[in-house]
Scaffold this motif. Structure first.
Motif, PDB file in Angstrom:
ATOM      1  N   PHE A  30      61.303  91.916  75.302  1.00 38.04           N
ATOM      2  CA  PHE A  30      62.704  92.228  74.993  1.00 38.04           C
ATOM      3  C   PHE A  30      62.916  92.323  73.476  1.00 38.04           C
ATOM      4  O   PHE A  30      62.660  91.367  72.747  1.00 38.04           O
ATOM      5  CB  PHE A  30      63.622  91.164  75.598  1.00 38.04           C
ATOM      6  N   GLY A  63      65.451  92.264  86.563  1.00 34.12           N
ATOM      7  CA  GLY A  63      64.476  93.344  86.379  1.00 34.12           C
ATOM      8  C   GLY A  63      65.086  94.734  86.329  1.00 34.12           C
ATOM      9  O   GLY A  63      64.361  95.722  86.399  1.00 34.12           O
ATOM     10  N   VAL A  64      66.407  94.842  86.204  1.00 38.68           N
ATOM     11  CA  VAL A  64      67.034  96.167  86.238  1.00 38.68           C
ATOM     12  C   VAL A  64      67.157  96.785  84.843  1.00 38.68           C
ATOM     13  O   VAL A  64      66.636  97.871  84.598  1.00 38.68           O
ATOM     14  CB  VAL A  64      68.428  96.110  86.919  1.00 38.68           C
ATOM     15  N   LYS A  65      67.825  96.095  83.928  1.00 36.65           N
ATOM     16  CA  LYS A  65      68.202  96.751  82.668  1.00 36.65           C
ATOM     17  C   LYS A  65      67.300  96.402  81.491  1.00 36.65           C
ATOM     18  O   LYS A  65      67.169  97.165  80.546  1.00 36.65           O
ATOM     19  CB  LYS A  65      69.641  96.400  82.304  1.00 36.65           C
ATOM     20  N   TYR A  66      66.701  95.224  81.505  1.00 38.74           N
ATOM     21  CA  TYR A  66      65.814  94.834  80.401  1.00 38.74           C
ATOM     22  C   TYR A  66      64.893  93.738  80.894  1.00 38.74           C
ATOM     23  O   TYR A  66      65.117  93.172  81.963  1.00 38.74           O
ATOM     24  CB  TYR A  66      66.622  94.362  79.182  1.00 38.74           C
ATOM     25  N   GLY A  67      63.869  93.479  80.110  1.00 37.18           N
ATOM     26  CA  GLY A  67      62.930  92.414  80.476  1.00 37.18           C
ATOM     27  C   GLY A  67      61.897  92.891  81.481  1.00 37.18           C
ATOM     28  O   GLY A  67      61.765  94.074  81.770  1.00 37.18           O
ATOM     29  N   ARG A 109      59.790  93.593  84.860  1.00 35.47           N
ATOM     30  CA  ARG A 109      60.006  93.967  86.260  1.00 35.47           C
ATOM     31  C   ARG A 109      58.653  93.961  86.968  1.00 35.47           C
ATOM     32  O   ARG A 109      57.674  94.501  86.449  1.00 35.47           O
ATOM     33  CB  ARG A 109      60.616  95.368  86.359  1.00 35.47           C
ATOM     34  N   PRO A 165      57.602  97.421  93.644  1.00 31.48           N
ATOM     35  CA  PRO A 165      58.284  96.740  94.753  1.00 31.48           C
ATOM     36  C   PRO A 165      58.618  97.743  95.864  1.00 31.48           C
ATOM     37  O   PRO A 165      58.853  98.914  95.587  1.00 31.48           O
ATOM     38  CB  PRO A 165      59.569  96.222  94.102  1.00 31.48           C
ATOM     39  N   LEU A 202      64.665  97.010  96.857  1.00 31.18           N
ATOM     40  CA  LEU A 202      65.402  96.319  95.804  1.00 31.18           C
ATOM     41  C   LEU A 202      65.258  94.796  95.921  1.00 31.18           C
ATOM     42  O   LEU A 202      65.027  94.102  94.934  1.00 31.18           O
ATOM     43  CB  LEU A 202      66.885  96.721  95.870  1.00 31.18           C
ATOM     44  N   MET A 203      65.378  94.277  97.137  1.00 28.53           N
ATOM     45  CA  MET A 203      65.264  92.828  97.338  1.00 28.53           C
ATOM     46  C   MET A 203      63.900  92.328  96.885  1.00 28.53           C
ATOM     47  O   MET A 203      63.806  91.304  96.216  1.00 28.53           O
ATOM     48  CB  MET A 203      65.519  92.476  98.807  1.00 28.53           C
ATOM     49  N   MET A 226      62.066  93.668  94.697  1.00 28.49           N
ATOM     50  CA  MET A 226      62.029  93.754  93.233  1.00 28.49           C
ATOM     51  C   MET A 226      62.637  92.496  92.601  1.00 28.49           C
ATOM     52  O   MET A 226      62.076  91.911  91.680  1.00 28.49           O
ATOM     53  CB  MET A 226      62.782  94.994  92.747  1.00 28.49           C
ATOM     54  N   LEU A 242      63.030  89.484  94.020  1.00 27.78           N
ATOM     55  CA  LEU A 242      62.232  88.297  94.358  1.00 27.78           C
ATOM     56  C   LEU A 242      60.948  88.234  93.536  1.00 27.78           C
ATOM     57  O   LEU A 242      60.618  87.197  92.957  1.00 27.78           O
ATOM     58  CB  LEU A 242      61.896  88.285  95.854  1.00 27.78           C
ATOM     59  N   GLU A 243      60.235  89.342  93.496  1.00 29.46           N
ATOM     60  CA  GLU A 243      58.946  89.349  92.781  1.00 29.46           C
ATOM     61  C   GLU A 243      59.159  89.222  91.272  1.00 29.46           C
ATOM     62  O   GLU A 243      58.435  88.506  90.588  1.00 29.46           O
ATOM     63  CB  GLU A 243      58.161  90.628  93.101  1.00 29.46           C
ATOM     64  N   ARG A 245      61.608  87.806  89.586  1.00 29.49           N
ATOM     65  CA  ARG A 245      62.025  86.457  89.190  1.00 29.49           C
ATOM     66  C   ARG A 245      60.912  85.432  89.433  1.00 29.49           C
ATOM     67  O   ARG A 245      60.724  84.513  88.627  1.00 29.49           O
ATOM     68  CB  ARG A 245      63.314  86.080  89.926  1.00 29.49           C
ATOM     69  N   SER A 246      60.167  85.602  90.529  1.00 27.91           N
ATOM     70  CA  SER A 246      59.122  84.619  90.836  1.00 27.91           C
ATOM     71  C   SER A 246      57.948  84.727  89.876  1.00 27.91           C
ATOM     72  O   SER A 246      57.357  83.726  89.498  1.00 27.91           O
ATOM     73  CB  SER A 246      58.643  84.789  92.280  1.00 27.91           C
ATOM     74  N   ARG A 250      67.192  84.016  94.819  1.00 25.11           N
ATOM     75  CA  ARG A 250      66.282  85.173  94.706  1.00 25.11           C
ATOM     76  C   ARG A 250      64.949  84.774  94.074  1.00 25.11           C
ATOM     77  O   ARG A 250      64.481  85.378  93.118  1.00 25.11           O
ATOM     78  CB  ARG A 250      66.927  86.302  93.883  1.00 25.11           C
ATOM     79  N   ASN A 294      65.359  99.007  76.354  1.00 22.64           N
ATOM     80  CA  ASN A 294      64.654  97.899  77.011  1.00 22.64           C
ATOM     81  C   ASN A 294      64.498  98.094  78.517  1.00 22.64           C
ATOM     82  O   ASN A 294      64.038  97.191  79.215  1.00 22.64           O
ATOM     83  CB  ASN A 294      65.394  96.592  76.735  1.00 22.64           C
ATOM     84  N   PRO A 296      63.136  98.686  82.070  1.00 23.44           N
ATOM     85  CA  PRO A 296      61.793  98.715  82.654  1.00 23.44           C
ATOM     86  C   PRO A 296      61.446 100.120  83.172  1.00 23.44           C
ATOM     87  O   PRO A 296      60.304 100.553  83.075  1.00 23.44           O
ATOM     88  CB  PRO A 296      61.868  97.728  83.821  1.00 23.44           C
ATOM     89  N   PHE A 330      69.351 103.750  84.386  1.00 22.41           N
ATOM     90  CA  PHE A 330      68.370 102.734  84.785  1.00 22.41           C
ATOM     91  C   PHE A 330      67.858 103.110  86.172  1.00 22.41           C
ATOM     92  O   PHE A 330      68.641 103.410  87.062  1.00 22.41           O
ATOM     93  CB  PHE A 330      69.020 101.352  84.848  1.00 22.41           C
TER      94      PHE A 330
END
Lengths: 486, 94
Positions: free
Chosen positions: A96, A323-327, A329, A333, A336-337, A339, A341-342, A344-345, B16, B79, B81, B88
């Motif tokens: 980021f 994992g959508v807008k930054y950082g 991902r 996946p 979406l679900m 995406m 879960l994975e 964040r985990s 989540r 930024n 992904p 996005f």
């Protein structure tokens, strides 16, 4: 030259004995030589630092010099720096690069301060040892087998090892004061709302506060002057006037009443810590301060209260990492679900997951009253304890941490034991009051010990005065860790 | 036991998070220890005590609604992904 304080270096810059570029290059060299051992930095912003120093030198040449102009500083990696990675020591923010500066960074830059780089921390500031960083373990400059404290462990170690002139940290439950004590430097958590949190990656929004880590109390006042004050971009920042904190740099505590809470000097405290803190209290007493035993009766409930409130707030704040807008991902996946879960985990480390779990549980349907509401009520009682105590005394004086820094790996398997090391610092965050930690001696193993001075809301000047009086009558802050000079 | 493994799975779903079998076991044990410690708070009678959610201001911070410059699209997407056509990009939802 890297050993200088802000005020000493300022005098030399002003007299044009040295340029900001020269001193910045000396510090970059120091980092290159020492940091492979200490590992305080996550990012060294070499080019940006040199450019910043050149800009500062131009300011100085035209006579525009303020206390931070040309001073090389470093920032905990949870404060946004435009164009420089801001990772929170987390995989989820590994790449980021913020498009904006945090208000504190903005203010430092506006004064011509030089940003050397970004400092290691526990992931998302969750921890007391900096071992929860996803990237590296920072070592205590006084003993490389020992933790530097946390979560601002990089900020404290970098100052102690002379890898920057001073630094910024953040403190949610002791994360500036405890590492400052562990590394033998000065660290202050200002009153909640005194310093803007805009651009500080949120952990627990009702507790987080940014503050300085410095080599002496005078530097603490100077750096606080630069960062304190109202910011329209942070709706919780206090719209009250900011004094010149250097007015607190007075060696006088005659007749001041120092409250010593009896609940803080019980079970589990290291005897050497207790002795050094009492030595410190006696120094102030000899200088004319009046020592008074006070009571903060709900101290024993502070840790439970804190870990409900901070995890609840964290679980909500960290919901944004999807994992959508930054950082980060997760790769490929299916939907979406998956995406979420994975991402964040894989993106969060164990302590962050543990706190998200705890906070989600405490806020979940059926448990809200039993945990979050209950804790928020106990918080009222803890805050009330301080209000009552401050009717009888001017400042409160306590140990910063119950033990000197512990060994790396000693507490990682037992999160509850790790939480208990915050016992003397967290009630201060719950009450929102300011506190400073200053060095007050060493253990027989040569590890630093800190004393904490707590003040009324917005009375930073007063705790600076007590800390300054103590420091100027002792020489603990002059001792340096046994690192090779370069 | 304050919390069973099934509840850990339920809370993980709410948050989540996907936990491995090993993580579920460790978390169940650790969360139980922590929650048991938090039982301490029940020693205190807090009936009638106002909760503190914020230490300083309870007022809303109002300001004028002014138009200011915002980030251009490229900067906002820097930024991301994954991006596509200035947006996005995420896996198919429908």
């Amino acid at each position: 030259m890297y050993r200088l304080t802000i005020h000493e270096l300022h005098d030399r810059l002003k007299r044009k004995e040295v340029s900001s570029q020269e001193v910045t290059e000396v510090l970059l060299k120091r980092i290159a030589e020492i940091d492979p051992k200490i590992k305080a930095y996550l990012t060294v912003a070499q080019q940006e630092a040199i450019r910043g120093a050149q800009e500062a030198d131009r300011m100085i040449a035209t006579g525009r010099i303020s206390p931070l102009t040309g001073i090389p500083l470093a920032i905990k990696d949870n404060m946004c720096t435009r164009g420089i990675k801001t990772t929170c020591a987390s995989k989820i923010l590994e790449n980021f690069v913020p498009p904006f500066d945090a208000t504190v960074v903005n203010r430092i830059k506006a004064e011509g301060g030089v940003i050397l780089g970004k400092l290691n921390m526990d992931e998302f500031a969750m921890g007391s040892s900096t071992e929860n960083s996803r990237f590296t373990i920072t070592r205590n400059p006084w003993n490389l087998q020992v933790i530097p404290g946390g979560s601002s462990g990089g900020s404290a170690a970098a100052v102690a090892a002379d890898e920057c002139i001073a630094s910024l940290g953040s403190d949610t439950g002791g994360s500036i004061r405890q590492p400052a004590a562990c590394c033998g430097v000065v660290g202050m958590k200002p009153t909640y709302g005194r310093v803007s949190r805009y651009g500080l990656v949120a952990f627990a929004s009702s507790l987080d506060q940014i503050g300085p880590l410095t080599k002496d109390v005078e530097d603490c006042a100077i750096l606080l002057n630069a960062i304190a004050g109202y910011d329209p971009l942070d709706s919780t920042s206090a719209d009250t006037p900011t004094p010149d904190y250097r007015r607190g740099l007075v060696k006088d505590v005659k007749g001041w009443v120092l409250g010593v809470p009896k609940e803080f000097f019980v079970e589990g405290m290291d005897p050497e810590v207790e002795e050094r803190v009492w030595d410190g209290i006696r120094v102030l007493q000899e200088l004319g301060a009046v020592i008074k035993e006070i009571s903060l009766p709900h101290t024993g409930y502070a840790i439970a209260t804190y870990y409900i409130i901070c995890t609840a707030e964290a679980s909500s704040n960290l919901a944004r990492y999807d994992g959508v807008k930054y950082g980060f991902r997760a790769q490929d996946p299916r939907d979406l679900m998956e995406m979420y879960l994975e991402t964040r985990s894989q993106g969060f480390g164990p302590e962050v997951k543990r706190r998200i779990m705890l906070g989600t549980y405490a806020l979940s349907s059926g448990y809200y009253d039993a945990y979050y509401k209950k804790a928020s009520q106990v918080r009222t009682l803890i805050k009330g304890n301080f209000e009552e105590a401050f009717r009888e005394c001017d400042v409160i004086i306590t140990p910063t941490s119950p033990t000197p820094a512990f060994r790396i790996g000693e507490k990682v398997q037992d999160p509850l034991q790790m939480y208990l090391s915050d016992i003397f610092t967290i009630s201060v965050n719950l009450a929102g009051v300011p506190a400073i930690s200053v060095p007050c001696g060493f253990s027989s193993d040569g590890l630093p010990i800190g004393v904490q001075i707590i003040g009324r809301p917005f009375e930073e000047e007063r705790i600076i005065q007590v800390a300054y009086t103590f420091e100027q009558n002792t020489d603990h802050h002059k001792r340096k860790p046994p690192l090779p000079p370069h | 036991m304050k919390i069973e493994i099934g509840e850990v799975e339920y809370v993980a779903r709410l948050a989540r998070l996907k936990l491995t079998e090993g993580e579920k076991e460790v978390f169940t044990k650790q969360l139980n220890a922590i929650l048991e410690y938090m039982e301490k708070l029940n020693e205190l009678d807090t009936s009638g005590v106002e909760p503190t959610f914020h230490v300083v201001s309870h007022r809303n911070a109002f300001r004028e609604d002014e138009v200011k410059e915002s980030y251009p699209q490229e900067v906002s997407l820097e930024n991301a992904p994954e991006e596509a056509k200035g947006c996005f990009r995420v896996p198919k939802i429908i």
